[in-house]
Write an enzyme that holds these catalytic residues in place. Structure first.
Site, PDB file in Angstrom:
ATOM      1  N   HIS A   7       0.825  -1.205   0.000  1.00 41.57           N
ATOM      2  CA  HIS A   7       0.000   0.000   0.000  1.00 41.57           C
ATOM      3  C   HIS A   7       0.861   1.257   0.000  1.00 41.57           C
ATOM      4  CE1 HIS A   7       0.466  -0.842   4.411  1.00 41.57           C
ATOM      5  NE2 HIS A   7       0.604   0.466   4.502  1.00 41.57           N
ATOM      6  N   HIS A  79       4.027   7.172   3.775  1.00 41.94           N
ATOM      7  CA  HIS A  79       4.944   6.035   3.622  1.00 41.94           C
ATOM      8  C   HIS A  79       4.446   5.101   2.532  1.00 41.94           C
ATOM      9  CE1 HIS A  79       2.111   4.246   6.692  1.00 41.94           C
ATOM     10  NE2 HIS A  79       2.287   3.149   5.993  1.00 41.94           N
ATOM     11  N   GLU A 130       7.615   1.079   5.030  1.00 42.16           N
ATOM     12  CA  GLU A 130       7.063   0.032   5.887  1.00 42.16           C
ATOM     13  C   GLU A 130       7.301  -1.302   5.180  1.00 42.16           C
ATOM     14  OE1 GLU A 130       2.790   0.287   6.403  1.00 42.16           O
ATOM     15  OE2 GLU A 130       2.807  -1.125   8.073  1.00 42.16           O
TER      16      GLU A 130
HETATM   17 CO    CO Z   1       1.071   1.383   6.295  1.00 35.87          CO
END
Ligand code: CO
Length: 134
Positions: A7, A79, A130
């Site tokens: 994502h 992020h 991440e």
């Molecule tokens: Co995230």
């Protein structure tokens, strides 16, 4: 080592308004909001055919995204999340390469119930990364 893009996360000042924008204006599927107390954020996920967008707002007084939102009051890309097969192997490899794992260095459970860790933007082209075991 890294696999699929899981994502892209966008920090927003108002999660309800951002959810409505994605649902109504962009015609996307938006999940119910989930509080991630350990991460200091409330999130929804927007499902797209090839990936997801995470919308997150600050939760609590010492949210890690509070400073970001102070600098970016309208919100902004916060992020990106890449998938790995084995988070412990990924952590060891990254640390051996000199990358800084944020927090106490240990993986935490993320929004999808899977272990995640975050890498400092200074090591990765100015982008907070991440890593999620998937
Ligand atoms: Co995230």
């Amino acid at each position: 080592m890294i696999g699929r893009l899981n994502h892209v996360a966008i920090a927003v000042p108002d999660l309800e308004a951002a959810s409505a924008l994605y649902r109504q204006t962009l015609g996307a599927e938006v999940s119910q909001a989930v509080d991630l107390i350990e991460h200091g954020v409330r999130t929804v996920f927007v499902d797209l055919p090839n990936t997801r967008i995470e919308l997150l707002e600050a939760l609590g007084d010492d949210s890690p995204i509070a400073a970001f939102l102070a600098r970016n009051p309208a919100g902004g890309v916060h992020h990106i999340c890449y998938e790995v097969e084995d988070i412990e192997a990924a952590r060891k490899r990254l640390e051996a390469q000199g990358a800084k794992v944020l927090g106490d260095g240990q993986a935490k459970i993320g929004a999808h119930g899977k272990p995640v860790l975050f890498l400092h933007p200074k090591d990765f082209c100015g982008t907070l990364i991440e890593i999620e075991e998937a």
